[in-house]
Design a protein around this motif. Structure first.
Motif, PDB file in Angstrom:
ATOM      1  N   GLY A  26       0.908  -1.120   0.045  1.00 49.27           N
ATOM      2  CA  GLY A  26       0.112  -0.150   0.152  1.00 49.27           C
ATOM      3  C   GLY A  26       0.045   0.765   0.428  1.00 49.27           C
ATOM      4  N   VAL A  27       0.408   2.465   0.713  1.00 51.65           N
ATOM      5  CA  VAL A  27       1.127   3.594   0.458  1.00 51.65           C
ATOM      6  C   VAL A  27       2.187   3.675   2.089  1.00 51.65           C
ATOM      7  CG1 VAL A  27       0.745   6.451   1.292  1.00 51.65           C
ATOM      8  CG2 VAL A  27      -1.066   5.039  -0.095  1.00 51.65           C
ATOM      9  N   ILE A  28       3.390   4.067   1.674  1.00 50.34           N
ATOM     10  CA  ILE A  28       5.175   4.458   1.820  1.00 50.34           C
ATOM     11  C   ILE A  28       5.049   5.669   1.410  1.00 50.34           C
ATOM     12  CG2 ILE A  28       5.471   2.206   2.106  1.00 50.34           C
ATOM     13  CD1 ILE A  28       7.986   2.804  -0.466  1.00 50.34           C
ATOM     14  N   THR A  29       5.628   6.591   2.750  1.00 47.96           N
ATOM     15  CA  THR A  29       5.685   7.944   2.991  1.00 47.96           C
ATOM     16  C   THR A  29       7.537   8.065   3.469  1.00 47.96           C
ATOM     17  OG1 THR A  29       5.514   7.850   5.386  1.00 47.96           O
ATOM     18  CG2 THR A  29       3.173   8.004   3.661  1.00 47.96           C
ATOM     19  N   GLY A  30       7.530   9.427   3.491  1.00 49.34           N
ATOM     20  CA  GLY A  30       9.179   9.653   3.835  1.00 49.34           C
ATOM     21  C   GLY A  30      10.085   9.769   3.000  1.00 49.34           C
ATOM     22  N   ASP A  31      10.945   9.963   2.943  1.00 52.05           N
ATOM     23  CA  ASP A  31      12.422   9.635   2.525  1.00 52.05           C
ATOM     24  C   ASP A  31      12.562   8.000   1.824  1.00 52.05           C
ATOM     25  OD1 ASP A  31      13.627  12.271   2.936  1.00 52.05           O
ATOM     26  OD2 ASP A  31      13.854  11.810   4.732  1.00 52.05           O
ATOM     27  N   GLU A  33      13.999   5.609  -1.753  1.00 50.32           N
ATOM     28  CA  GLU A  33      14.971   5.755  -3.881  1.00 50.32           C
ATOM     29  C   GLU A  33      13.428   5.632  -4.943  1.00 50.32           C
ATOM     30  OE1 GLU A  33      18.010   3.611  -4.937  1.00 50.32           O
ATOM     31  OE2 GLU A  33      18.135   3.525  -3.450  1.00 50.32           O
ATOM     32  N   LEU A  34      13.605   6.268  -5.368  1.00 49.72           N
ATOM     33  CA  LEU A  34      12.793   5.429  -7.164  1.00 49.72           C
ATOM     34  C   LEU A  34      13.510   4.596  -7.787  1.00 49.72           C
ATOM     35  CD1 LEU A  34      10.394   5.318  -8.473  1.00 49.72           C
ATOM     36  CD2 LEU A  34      11.299   7.470  -9.247  1.00 49.72           C
ATOM     37  N   VAL A  47      10.435   0.859  -5.439  1.00 52.56           N
ATOM     38  CA  VAL A  47       9.588   2.433  -4.329  1.00 52.56           C
ATOM     39  C   VAL A  47      10.695   1.586  -3.271  1.00 52.56           C
ATOM     40  CG1 VAL A  47       7.631   2.569  -3.761  1.00 52.56           C
ATOM     41  CG2 VAL A  47       9.557   4.287  -4.085  1.00 52.56           C
ATOM     42  N   ARG A  48      11.884   1.929  -2.806  1.00 51.69           N
ATOM     43  CA  ARG A  48      11.847   1.557  -0.923  1.00 51.69           C
ATOM     44  C   ARG A  48      12.139   2.103  -0.195  1.00 51.69           C
ATOM     45  NH1 ARG A  48      17.850  -1.040  -2.068  1.00 51.69           N
ATOM     46  NH2 ARG A  48      18.708   0.453  -2.121  1.00 51.69           N
ATOM     47  N   TYR A  49      12.118   2.198   1.007  1.00 45.74           N
ATOM     48  CA  TYR A  49      12.674   3.213   2.230  1.00 45.74           C
ATOM     49  C   TYR A  49      14.137   3.575   1.642  1.00 45.74           C
ATOM     50  CZ  TYR A  49       8.038   3.201   4.458  1.00 45.74           C
ATOM     51  OH  TYR A  49       7.032   2.299   3.814  1.00 45.74           O
TER      52      TYR A  49
END
Length: 87
Positions: A26-31, A33-34, A47-49
């Motif tokens: 689902g939704v991830i937020t913050g900083d 890496e694409l 994408v990952r944290y």
């Protein structure tokens, strides 16, 4: 890059308000890496944290490019849309 038929781009981003919707969690937020990967014109978006090992898929952003040389422009456009640090 292993060969000219496959290339990958990565960028650091800060998720926009409301986050980024992934297939797996689902939704991830913050900083974050694409990463975009282009193989024979087929683009996959991940994408990952920041600093994490696990990648999540943004399949809604996947596409096919008629000219794989457009991969860099597509990656740049995704960064422009998704990178929204708080002001």
């Amino acid at each position: 890059m292993p060969d000219q038929d496959r290339c990958e781009r990565r960028s650091a981003i800060t998720a926009p308000p409301g986050g980024v919707m992934t297939d797996e969690v689902g939704v991830i937020t913050g900083d974050l890496e694409l990463a975009t990967e282009c193989t024979d014109g087929d683009v996959t978006v991940w994408v990952r944290y920041a600093g994490a090992a696990e990648w999540y898929r943004l399949s809604a952003a996947d596409c096919h490019l008629y000219d794989p040389r457009d991969h860099e422009a597509l990656h740049t456009a995704l960064v422009a849309v998704l990178h929204r640090p708080a002001t």
